[in-house]
Design a protein around this motif. Structure first.
Motif, short mmCIF file in Angstrom:
data_model
loop_
_atom_site.label_atom_id
_atom_site.label_comp_id
_atom_site.label_asym_id
_atom_site.label_seq_id
_atom_site.Cartn_x
_atom_site.Cartn_y
_atom_site.Cartn_z
N SER A 65 0.82 -1.21 0.00
CA SER A 65 0.00 0.00 0.00
C SER A 65 0.85 1.26 0.00
CB SER A 65 -0.94 0.00 1.20
OG SER A 65 -0.19 0.08 2.41
N HIS A 95 -5.24 -6.76 -4.69
CA HIS A 95 -6.34 -5.80 -4.51
C HIS A 95 -5.80 -4.46 -4.03
CE1 HIS A 95 -8.99 -9.43 -4.37
NE2 HIS A 95 -9.87 -8.61 -4.89
N ARG A 99 -5.78 -1.00 -6.15
CA ARG A 99 -6.54 0.12 -5.60
C ARG A 99 -5.65 1.35 -5.40
NH1 ARG A 99 -9.45 -2.78 -2.32
NH2 ARG A 99 -8.03 -2.67 -0.56
N GLU A 100 -4.42 1.11 -4.95
CA GLU A 100 -3.50 2.22 -4.68
C GLU A 100 -2.71 2.63 -5.92
OE1 GLU A 100 -3.52 3.85 -1.96
OE2 GLU A 100 -4.87 2.49 -0.86
N GLY A 101 -2.77 1.82 -6.99
CA GLY A 101 -2.02 2.14 -8.20
C GLY A 101 -0.53 1.93 -8.05
N ASP A 131 -11.41 -3.09 -8.46
CA ASP A 131 -10.91 -2.01 -7.60
C ASP A 131 -10.10 -1.00 -8.39
OD1 ASP A 131 -12.13 -3.12 -5.45
OD2 ASP A 131 -10.34 -4.06 -4.61
N ALA A 132 -9.33 -1.46 -9.37
CA ALA A 132 -8.55 -0.54 -10.19
C ALA A 132 -9.46 0.38 -11.00
CB ALA A 132 -7.63 -1.34 -11.12
N ILE A 134 -12.62 1.20 -10.20
CA ILE A 134 -13.34 2.08 -9.26
C ILE A 134 -12.46 3.27 -8.86
CG2 ILE A 134 -14.29 2.21 -6.93
CD1 ILE A 134 -15.21 -0.70 -7.28
N ARG A 135 -11.16 3.01 -8.62
CA ARG A 135 -10.25 4.09 -8.22
C ARG A 135 -9.69 4.87 -9.41
NH1 ARG A 135 -8.59 3.76 -2.85
NH2 ARG A 135 -7.55 5.74 -3.33
N ASN A 137 -7.43 3.90 -11.68
CA ASN A 137 -6.00 3.69 -11.90
C ASN A 137 -5.78 3.08 -13.28
OD1 ASN A 137 -5.24 4.65 -9.35
ND2 ASN A 137 -5.72 2.68 -8.40
N SER A 169 -18.77 5.06 -14.40
CA SER A 169 -17.95 6.18 -13.94
C SER A 169 -17.83 7.30 -14.97
CB SER A 169 -16.54 5.69 -13.57
OG SER A 169 -15.87 5.19 -14.71
#
Length: 677
Positions: A65, A95, A99-101, A131-132, A134-135, A137, A169
């Motif tokens: 993370s 994941h 999510r954090e890229g 997750d990618a 959604i965020r 990335n 999105s």
């Protein structure tokens, strides 16, 4: 670092509160700063594969993370079980990275050795690609799609794929292009929510065109419960989207949804006149479109009260719509039957005024539209008079009679075939009281069968009020009677003071203008003024005593048999109404006295004219108080048709018809300007 490969399916570890311990904050800070030297010296004192954060994240989760690549590589090599460890939300390290890229070389190497990580789900059913997306990335999305192109069509717990989320999105960061340009076939998207439906919901034609160009097969995808894309666009009244789909996916107009409706039925249900026009241009044979109930488009528009669509259909070519006007569904109902049954007065008004519509056709229950209107009005009145508790009990009884529990669940032991046979033809619902009454009034004037004039007087009218209702009426009448008595008493005791003032020349400036007028014009001394004063006193005393007697009678009901209460209520209502009527007359006399000798000629004339008009209106209204309740109920039943019909006409022509006409005139003017230009 060498690739670390483990059996993901056999080594899926998650947090175990009995074995795991919380990591101290110093160790957390070392991981965050990627301080590998200090971390190694500190971590030897612990068991790294057992240390977790309060959220269940392992040391490797934390390292990924924060992008601590050195520590992440060290942990993956020394403690390979951490590669598939999960936190409280069932997130793997992939994941977190998606999510954090933070897809470092270490993570890419680990995924290359353990490709199953790409498809592992968390508690929400999301794989890392979800997750990618959604965020937003983009880099992570592009890399994950390259590793597993089919992941773009993988559904989570809410039946949403990464492709759907990208459309939802709004094409953020160009992610949608990456997902649409993959080589994987969209046939993998066998169920779940359609990305095309997401674009329609946002009314985004650009995304629709992107999907149609890159993945045209998605245009024909059926969403569970929503039908195909053309069904959904029609149900939402999305005209531009429907036009595009009719060009790229015309076969969708010939498909039924789960409820058995074609897109044109949904357009009629949604009151989308322009969309109905567009569909009828492409498919100019509306009689061929019958839903599962055997209903044509006029049936659907009438049942849902879409007056604009009904009027538009009625204006079409005679040969085109003749089969629709009096067409019958599987229950034998015509469009007029359905409009009446649903209390859709706007649609019923448009249909019943068309001379081509038959008004006396009977359905399978041997009922004409007028019969249904009478039946529905009685049900609406009955429901209106009931309390919420009574309606809830009635709903439970309805569900129990049809073997359907009130919570909507079904007994598993019941044979499905038998259950279908016992299923009611329509669900219990509360009727719109005003809609039912106005629809009955419309049919009363346009589709009523001939009946004798004696029939209303021979039929029983209404039911006696309940005990609670009678008690409430008594209390309300008692309050009104006491108020009238107080007002009339106050008016009576002030007259002697006014008369003394009129005979004296002192202190006239201390009183109101009425007293001054009395003094200046000697109203009490003139013969006319004296007669008006006598009339005022007579009416005031009469109203006072009548209201007092009514109050005593109402109090007397508490000491006697309740069976006399309905008669007492009617008699007391008569007396209280008479008292109020006499108060109004007394006020008229008082104003006449005040203006009798004044110079305000125009004002006096206006007040007298207004008083006479309202006097006549009060007289007509007071007649109802004199008549017995049974006669009142008969007259009310006869006059209510006119009241509801006139109110409907006022609303129809001021709120519905006039805006439609103005919009038609505006469109005509615009077309003329275009033609002239």
């Amino acid at each position: 670092m060498y690739p670390v490969e483990i059996n993901v399916q056999e080594n899926l570890t998650s947090r175990n509160d009995d074995q795991n311990v919380l990591m101290d904050r110093f160790l957390y800070e070392y991981v965050k700063e990627d301080n590998i030297v200090t971390f190694k010296s500190c971590v030897q004192k612990h068991s790294p594969d057992k240390l977790v954060t309060p959220s269940g994240n392992s040391l490797l989760h934390v390292a990924v993370s924060y992008g601590s690549d050195k520590i992440a590589a060290y942990l993956a090599e020394e403690f390979p079980s951490l590669i598939t460890s999960r936190n409280d939300q069932e997130d793997t390290i992939l994941h977190v990275a998606a999510r954090e890229g933070r897809l470092s070389n270490t993570i890419k190497t680990l995924v290359g050795s353990n490709p199953s990580l790409v498809r592992l789900e968390n508690r929400k059913g999301n794989i890392p690609l979800h997750d990618a997306v959604i965020r937003g990335n983009k880099e992570a999305v592009a890399w994950l799609v390259c590793k597993d192109p089919g992941a773009a069509f993988y559904n989570n717990n809410t039946q949403k794929s990464p492709l759907y989320l990208a459309v939802e999105s709004g094409h953020k960061n160009g992610i949608l292009d990456d997902l649409l340009n993959i080589e994987a076939s969209s046939g993998a998207l066998q169920k779940g929510k359609s990305p095309v439906h997401a674009a329609i919901e946002q009314r985004n034609k650009d995304i629709l065109e992107k999907i149609g160009k890159a993945k045209p097969e998605l245009l024909g995808f059926k969403d569970e419960g929503l039908g195909n894309s053309l069904h959904y666009a029609s149900s939402m009244g999305y005209l531009d989207g429907a036009r595009f789909l009719l060009q790229k996916f015309p076969d969708g107009a010939n498909e039924r949804d789960q409820e058995g409706n074609y897109p044109i039925h949904l357009a009629c249900k949604n009151d989308s006149v322009d969309l109905v026009k567009e569909l009828m241009k492409v498919f100019p044979y509306p009689k061929e479109f019958l839903n599962a109930k055997g209903q044509n488009i006029l049936h659907v528009a009438a049942e849902n009260g879409q007056g604009k669509v009904v009027r538009h259909i009625l204006k079409q070519d005679q040969k085109l719509i003749e089969p629709l006007l009096n067409g019958i569904d599987e229950d034998g109902n015509t469009p007029l039957h359905l409009a009446t049954q649903s209390g859709q007065s706007n649609a019923a008004f448009a249909l019943v005024r068309d001379t081509r519509v038959e008004r006396s056709i009977v359905n399978n229950a041997n009922k004409t539209p007028y019969d249904i209107a009478e039946e529905q009005s009685k049900i609406a009145v009955n429901q209106y008079e009931k309390t919420d508790e009574m309606l809830a009990e009635e709903r439970k009884q309805f569900d129990s009679k049809n073997n359907t529990p009130a919570d909507g669940t079904q007994d598993k032991a019941v044979d499905p075939k038998k259950q279908d046979k016992k299923k009611p033809s329509k669900d219990y619902k509360l009727l719109d009281y005003y809609g039912a009454m106005t629809t009955l009034s419309i049919l009363h004037f346009h589709a009523r069968p001939k009946k004798s004039l004696q029939q209303p007087f021979s039929s029983s009218q209404g039911k006696p009020p309940r005990k609670e209702e009678t008690k409430s009426r008594i209390e309300n009448l008692l309050v009104v009677a006491v108020l009238v008595a107080g007002v009339t008493f106050s008016g009576a005791i002030q007259l002697p003071q006014l008369k003394n003032i009129s005979n004296s020349n002192e202190h006239h400036h201390d009183f109101n203008i009425t007293s001054t007028v009395f003094h200046n014009n000697t109203a009490f001394d003139s013969p006319t003024g004296s007669s008006l004063l006598d009339g005022y006193l007579c009416l005031d005393v009469w109203a006072l005593n009548t209201s007092v007697v009514a109050a005593i009678i109402l109090l007397w009901t508490n000491l006697n048999d309740v069976k006399f209460a309905p008669f007492v209520v009617w008699f007391s209502s008569l007396m209280v109404g008479g008292a109020i009527y006499m108060m109004c007359l007394a006020f008229f006399f008082a104003v006449s006295i005040a203006l009798g000798g004044s110079d305000y000629g125009v004002l006096a004339i206006i007040i007298i004219v207004v008083g006479v008009v309202f006097f006549l209106a009060q007289t007509l209204l007071y007649i109802q108080w004199i008549l017995p309740p049974s006669v009142n109920q008969i007259l009310e039943g006869m006059l209510s048709y006119y009241v509801y019909f006139l109110s409907f006409l006022f609303l129809f022509y001021s709120w519905r018809w006039l805006p439609d006409k103005l919009s038609e005139l505006k469109r005509g003017r615009t077309s003329n300007e275009r033609n002239s230009g």
